[in-house]
Design a protein around this motif. Structure first.
Motif, PDB file in Angstrom:
ATOM      1  N   GLY A 106       1.117  -1.077   0.255  1.00  0.00           N
ATOM      2  CA  GLY A 106       0.074   0.149   0.196  1.00  0.00           C
ATOM      3  C   GLY A 106       1.369   1.252  -0.053  1.00  0.00           C
ATOM      4  O   GLY A 106       1.929   0.959   0.087  1.00  0.00           O
ATOM      5  N   GLY A 107       0.236   2.943  -0.167  1.00  0.00           N
ATOM      6  CA  GLY A 107       0.846   3.261  -0.181  1.00  0.00           C
ATOM      7  C   GLY A 107      -0.394   4.920  -0.992  1.00  0.00           C
ATOM      8  O   GLY A 107      -0.550   5.155  -0.824  1.00  0.00           O
ATOM      9  N   GLU A 108       0.918   5.807  -1.434  1.00  0.00           N
ATOM     10  CA  GLU A 108       0.497   7.222  -2.377  1.00  0.00           C
ATOM     11  C   GLU A 108       1.740   7.093  -3.030  1.00  0.00           C
ATOM     12  O   GLU A 108       2.736   6.898  -2.897  1.00  0.00           O
ATOM     13  CB  GLU A 108      -0.010   7.782  -0.979  1.00  0.00           C
ATOM     14  CG  GLU A 108      -0.506   9.060  -1.515  1.00  0.00           C
ATOM     15  CD  GLU A 108      -1.161   9.443  -0.935  1.00  0.00           C
ATOM     16  OE1 GLU A 108      -1.168  11.159  -1.083  1.00  0.00           O
ATOM     17  OE2 GLU A 108      -1.194   9.965   0.568  1.00  0.00           O
TER      18      GLU A 108
ATOM     19  N   ASP B 273      -2.519   9.815  -5.350  1.00  0.00           N
ATOM     20  CA  ASP B 273      -3.699   8.393  -5.606  1.00  0.00           C
ATOM     21  C   ASP B 273      -2.702   7.155  -4.334  1.00  0.00           C
ATOM     22  O   ASP B 273      -1.786   6.745  -4.289  1.00  0.00           O
ATOM     23  CB  ASP B 273      -3.307   8.296  -7.012  1.00  0.00           C
ATOM     24  CG  ASP B 273      -3.619   9.565  -7.812  1.00  0.00           C
ATOM     25  OD1 ASP B 273      -4.657  10.083  -7.533  1.00  0.00           O
ATOM     26  OD2 ASP B 273      -3.863   9.139  -9.040  1.00  0.00           O
ATOM     27  N   ARG B 274      -3.340   6.806  -3.759  1.00  0.00           N
ATOM     28  CA  ARG B 274      -3.734   6.075  -2.457  1.00  0.00           C
ATOM     29  C   ARG B 274      -3.674   4.744  -3.414  1.00  0.00           C
ATOM     30  O   ARG B 274      -4.772   4.360  -5.059  1.00  0.00           O
ATOM     31  CB  ARG B 274      -4.646   6.307  -1.833  1.00  0.00           C
ATOM     32  CG  ARG B 274      -4.470   7.334  -0.239  1.00  0.00           C
ATOM     33  CD  ARG B 274      -5.156   6.853   0.855  1.00  0.00           C
ATOM     34  NE  ARG B 274      -4.874   7.768   1.104  1.00  0.00           N
ATOM     35  CZ  ARG B 274      -3.754   8.487   2.490  1.00  0.00           C
ATOM     36  NH1 ARG B 274      -3.076   7.254   2.365  1.00  0.00           N
ATOM     37  NH2 ARG B 274      -3.467   9.332   2.698  1.00  0.00           N
TER      38      ARG B 274
ATOM     39  N   ASP C  47       5.346  10.674  -2.052  1.00  0.00           N
ATOM     40  CA  ASP C  47       5.053   9.217  -1.924  1.00  0.00           C
ATOM     41  C   ASP C  47       5.517   8.045  -1.009  1.00  0.00           C
ATOM     42  O   ASP C  47       6.388   8.523  -0.457  1.00  0.00           O
ATOM     43  CB  ASP C  47       5.833   9.173  -3.135  1.00  0.00           C
ATOM     44  CG  ASP C  47       5.257  10.151  -4.886  1.00  0.00           C
ATOM     45  OD1 ASP C  47       4.914  10.705  -4.245  1.00  0.00           O
ATOM     46  OD2 ASP C  47       5.734   9.792  -6.430  1.00  0.00           O
TER      47      ASP C  47
ATOM     48  N   THR D 104       5.398   3.732  -0.521  1.00  0.00           N
ATOM     49  CA  THR D 104       5.656   2.594  -0.392  1.00  0.00           C
ATOM     50  C   THR D 104       5.679   1.126   1.146  1.00  0.00           C
ATOM     51  O   THR D 104       6.442   1.937   1.283  1.00  0.00           O
ATOM     52  CB  THR D 104       5.824   2.521  -1.411  1.00  0.00           C
ATOM     53  OG1 THR D 104       5.631   2.903  -2.398  1.00  0.00           O
ATOM     54  CG2 THR D 104       5.721   0.414  -2.064  1.00  0.00           C
TER      55      THR D 104
END
Length: 187
Positions: free
Chosen positions: A37-39, A43-44, A161, A163
Motif C-alpha cells: 500500500g501507499g501513495e 493517489d492511494r 510518495d 510504499t
C-alpha cells in the motif's frame, strides 16, 4: 569533574552499543506473501501478492493484485537473461527492458549502511527499525525483534510518495521455479 564526565560519556556510549539489536541479514533466497500500500502522486493504492527472489540465480518476481486502483502489477527480473519483463495480465501485453548486468545485486545489501532507529510495536509485533537515507529517498525495514532476519515491513519514501510492503510470511527456501518462467505474452 572532567574525569567524571568522561566516565559518564564512556558508559553512555557503551550502553548505546550494547542496547542496539543485531543488524538484520535477511536471506537472498526467499518467497513471501505481502500486502502492499501507499501513495503515489496523491493517489492511494493497496493490494496483496507475492515477492520471490533467488539472488544467486539472478531471478526475482513481484506480482500484486491491486484493489485500488484495480490493476495487476507483475514484474519479472531475469538477470541471467539480462532482461526485465513488465507484464500486463489484463491485456496480456509485455514490455521488455534490458538489464545492464547479468549479476543480480543483493536485495538487502543496503541494510549494511542502515542506522538503527528504534524498537517499537507495529500491529502488535515488536520490531526493530533500521533506516537508510540516500539523497531524496528513505528506506526503512522493520524486522521482528525475536527474529531479526525476518522482515515485517519495508517502507520507501520519496517526497510525498511512499510504499509499504508488509510481509505476511517470509520463507527462506527457493520459490517454485515456475514463478520465474517468462509468460507467453512476452517475446
Amino acid at each position: 569533574l572532567f574525569q567524571n564526565m568522561k566516565v559518564l560519556f564512556l558508559l553512555f556510549f557503551v550502553f548505546l552499543v550494547v542496547a542496539q539489536p543485531p543488524r538484520p541479514n535477511p536471506a537472498e533466497v526467499f518467497e513471501s506473501g505481502v500486502e502492499i500500500g501507499g501513495e503515489e502522486n496523491g493517489d492511494r493504492f493497496f493490494g496483496f501478492g507475492r515477492w520471490a527472489v533467488d539472488q544467486p540465480d539472478g531471478k526475482a518476481v513481484e506480482k500484486y493484485e491491486m484493489e485500488a486502483p484495480r490493476e495487476s502489477v507483475y514484474v519479472l527480473e531475469r538477470y541471467d537473461l539480462q532482461k526485465m519483463y513488465e507484464i500486463d495480465d489484463i491485456h496480456w501485453t509485455c514490455h521488455v527492458r534490458p538489464l545492464n548486468t547479468s549479476v543480480m545485486p543483493p536485495v538487502w545489501a543496503w541494510i549494511a549502511q542502515a542506522t538503527f532507529i528504534e524498537t517499537r510495536h507495529i500491529n502488535g509485533v515488536e520490531c526493530d527499525i533500521w533506516e537508510l537515507k540516500a539523497s531524496t529517498v528513505t528506506v526503512d525495514i522493520a524486522v521482528r525483534h525475536d527474529n531479526v532476519n525476518t522482515p515485517y515491513l519495508l517502507t520507501t519514501r520519496h517526497g510525498h510518495d511512499h510504499t509499504e510492503i508488509r510481509f505476511t510470511h517470509f520463507e527462506t527456501h527457493p520459490a517454485n521455479a515456475t514463478w520465474f518462467n517468462i509468460p507467453p505474452s512476452c517475446p
